[in-house]
Write a protein that holds these residues in place. Structure first.
Motif, PDB file in Angstrom:
ATOM      1  N   GLY A  35       0.807  -1.208   0.000  1.00 65.75           N
ATOM      2  CA  GLY A  35       0.000   0.000   0.000  1.00 65.75           C
ATOM      3  C   GLY A  35       0.839   1.256   0.000  1.00 65.75           C
ATOM      4  O   GLY A  35       2.034   1.223   0.305  1.00 65.75           O
ATOM      5  N   PRO A  36       0.210   2.371  -0.355  1.00 65.87           N
ATOM      6  CA  PRO A  36       0.932   3.627  -0.519  1.00 65.87           C
ATOM      7  C   PRO A  36       1.627   4.138   0.736  1.00 65.87           C
ATOM      8  O   PRO A  36       2.724   4.667   0.674  1.00 65.87           O
ATOM      9  N   LYS A  37       1.008   3.966   1.872  1.00 64.60           N
ATOM     10  CA  LYS A  37       1.572   4.518   3.104  1.00 64.60           C
ATOM     11  C   LYS A  37       2.924   3.884   3.439  1.00 64.60           C
ATOM     12  O   LYS A  37       3.844   4.565   3.904  1.00 64.60           O
ATOM     13  N   ALA A  38       3.076   2.595   3.161  1.00 63.50           N
ATOM     14  CA  ALA A  38       4.319   1.885   3.475  1.00 63.50           C
ATOM     15  C   ALA A  38       5.491   2.384   2.634  1.00 63.50           C
ATOM     16  O   ALA A  38       6.647   2.275   3.037  1.00 63.50           O
ATOM     17  N   ALA A  39       5.202   2.955   1.469  1.00 75.17           N
ATOM     18  CA  ALA A  39       6.257   3.346   0.530  1.00 75.17           C
ATOM     19  C   ALA A  39       6.726   4.785   0.694  1.00 75.17           C
ATOM     20  O   ALA A  39       7.802   5.142   0.203  1.00 75.17           O
ATOM     21  N   ARG A  40       5.977   5.608   1.337  1.00 72.43           N
ATOM     22  CA  ARG A  40       6.223   7.054   1.328  1.00 72.43           C
ATOM     23  C   ARG A  40       7.612   7.464   1.799  1.00 72.43           C
ATOM     24  O   ARG A  40       8.274   8.284   1.166  1.00 72.43           O
ATOM     25  N   GLN A  41       8.081   6.906   2.903  1.00 74.02           N
ATOM     26  CA  GLN A  41       9.371   7.326   3.448  1.00 74.02           C
ATOM     27  C   GLN A  41      10.513   6.994   2.488  1.00 74.02           C
ATOM     28  O   GLN A  41      11.400   7.805   2.264  1.00 74.02           O
ATOM     29  N   LEU A  42      10.486   5.801   1.904  1.00 69.65           N
ATOM     30  CA  LEU A  42      11.535   5.420   0.955  1.00 69.65           C
ATOM     31  C   LEU A  42      11.503   6.296  -0.295  1.00 69.65           C
ATOM     32  O   LEU A  42      12.554   6.708  -0.795  1.00 69.65           O
ATOM     33  N   LEU A  43      10.307   6.573  -0.788  1.00 66.44           N
ATOM     34  CA  LEU A  43      10.185   7.409  -1.989  1.00 66.44           C
ATOM     35  C   LEU A  43      10.682   8.823  -1.713  1.00 66.44           C
ATOM     36  O   LEU A  43      11.353   9.426  -2.558  1.00 66.44           O
ATOM     37  N   LEU A  44      10.375   9.339  -0.547  1.00 66.04           N
ATOM     38  CA  LEU A  44      10.834  10.673  -0.172  1.00 66.04           C
ATOM     39  C   LEU A  44      12.362  10.715  -0.090  1.00 66.04           C
ATOM     40  O   LEU A  44      12.996  11.629  -0.627  1.00 66.04           O
ATOM     41  N   ARG A  45      12.958   9.721   0.539  1.00 65.12           N
ATOM     42  CA  ARG A  45      14.419   9.671   0.651  1.00 65.12           C
ATOM     43  C   ARG A  45      15.065   9.545  -0.723  1.00 65.12           C
ATOM     44  O   ARG A  45      16.107  10.155  -0.989  1.00 65.12           O
ATOM     45  N   ALA A  46      14.458   8.762  -1.614  1.00 66.29           N
ATOM     46  CA  ALA A  46      14.998   8.607  -2.968  1.00 66.29           C
ATOM     47  C   ALA A  46      14.924   9.937  -3.719  1.00 66.29           C
ATOM     48  O   ALA A  46      15.899  10.360  -4.348  1.00 66.29           O
ATOM     49  N   ALA A  47      13.785  10.614  -3.648  1.00 61.90           N
ATOM     50  CA  ALA A  47      13.619  11.892  -4.359  1.00 61.90           C
ATOM     51  C   ALA A  47      14.622  12.930  -3.845  1.00 61.90           C
ATOM     52  O   ALA A  47      15.221  13.666  -4.634  1.00 61.90           O
ATOM     53  N   GLU A  48      14.798  12.997  -2.538  1.00 63.46           N
ATOM     54  CA  GLU A  48      15.753  13.954  -1.973  1.00 63.46           C
ATOM     55  C   GLU A  48      17.176  13.651  -2.429  1.00 63.46           C
ATOM     56  O   GLU A  48      17.944  14.562  -2.742  1.00 63.46           O
ATOM     57  N   ALA A  49      17.522  12.369  -2.474  1.00 61.52           N
ATOM     58  CA  ALA A  49      18.869  11.987  -2.910  1.00 61.52           C
ATOM     59  C   ALA A  49      19.089  12.338  -4.378  1.00 61.52           C
ATOM     60  O   ALA A  49      20.133  12.886  -4.743  1.00 61.52           O
ATOM     61  N   PHE A  50      18.105  12.038  -5.216  1.00 57.99           N
ATOM     62  CA  PHE A  50      18.241  12.361  -6.638  1.00 57.99           C
ATOM     63  C   PHE A  50      18.370  13.866  -6.842  1.00 57.99           C
ATOM     64  O   PHE A  50      19.148  14.325  -7.676  1.00 57.99           O
ATOM     65  N   GLU A  51      17.624  14.635  -6.054  1.00 58.50           N
ATOM     66  CA  GLU A  51      17.705  16.090  -6.166  1.00 58.50           C
ATOM     67  C   GLU A  51      19.091  16.591  -5.755  1.00 58.50           C
ATOM     68  O   GLU A  51      19.676  17.436  -6.436  1.00 58.50           O
ATOM     69  N   ARG A  52      19.626  16.063  -4.666  1.00 56.33           N
ATOM     70  CA  ARG A  52      20.969  16.442  -4.225  1.00 56.33           C
ATOM     71  C   ARG A  52      22.029  16.069  -5.265  1.00 56.33           C
ATOM     72  O   ARG A  52      23.012  16.777  -5.442  1.00 56.33           O
ATOM     73  N   LEU A  53      21.818  14.951  -5.948  1.00 53.92           N
ATOM     74  CA  LEU A  53      22.779  14.478  -6.940  1.00 53.92           C
ATOM     75  C   LEU A  53      22.646  15.198  -8.280  1.00 53.92           C
ATOM     76  O   LEU A  53      23.466  14.992  -9.172  1.00 53.92           O
ATOM     77  N   GLY A  54      21.614  16.013  -8.434  1.00 54.12           N
ATOM     78  CA  GLY A  54      21.413  16.742  -9.684  1.00 54.12           C
ATOM     79  C   GLY A  54      20.928  15.842 -10.807  1.00 54.12           C
ATOM     80  O   GLY A  54      21.369  15.986 -11.947  1.00 54.12           O
TER      81      GLY A  54
END
Length: 146
Positions: A35-54
């Motif tokens: 379900g969506p709630k279980a995935a949110r933290q991992l998706l957020l961490r991935a998005a932040e990392a990709f943003e930091r990496l440009g």
């Protein structure tokens, strides 16, 4: 179990892009299986990392998954730069509460053209409604001041 093993591997921090990709894949898997709630933290961490990496393409992919999980994504200064001057002006007027007709009259555009511009602005800012427009623009201005 293999995702957890890869994420906690001692050398994982040495490979931030690969780690972000693993987190994105894990988040997608969790969203589909638990379900969506279980995935949110991992998706957020991935998005932040990709943003930091440009990595804008990967950042957008992670943000799309975040939106699919029901997590609101915040706009960044880079996304503000993506707005054309006309889109920004229309967004500002809409944030003030003007209708498409009123915006059109001020800018000498048809209400349908105004609607089309807003239709393109919302995904760029990571929002889905006019009500969120004012807050998204305010956050962008705060980021710009920093």
């Amino acid at each position: 179990q293999m995702y957890d093993h890869a994420e906690t591997h001692p050398a994982a921090a040495n490979f931030p892009f690969e780690l972000a990709r693993i987190r994105l894949a894990h988040g997608i898997r969790l969203r589909h299986t638990q379900g969506p709630k279980a995935a949110r933290q991992l998706l957020l961490r991935a998005a932040e990392a990709f943003e930091r990496l440009g990595a804008p393409t990967w950042t957008e992919r992670a943000r799309a998954e975040m939106r699919a999980s029901g997590l609101a994504t915040r706009a960044t200064s880079a996304q503000l730069a993506e707005l054309t001057w006309q889109e920004r002006r229309i967004a500002d007027l809409a944030a003030l509460g003007l209708t498409n007709k009123e915006i059109g009259e001020r800018m000498r555009l048809s209400p349908r053209t105004v609607s089309s511009h807003l239709y393109r602005v919302f995904p760029k800012l990571g929002i889905t409604s006019r009500a969120a427009l004012r807050d998204a623009l305010a956050r962008l201005e705060d980021e710009r001041d920093i």
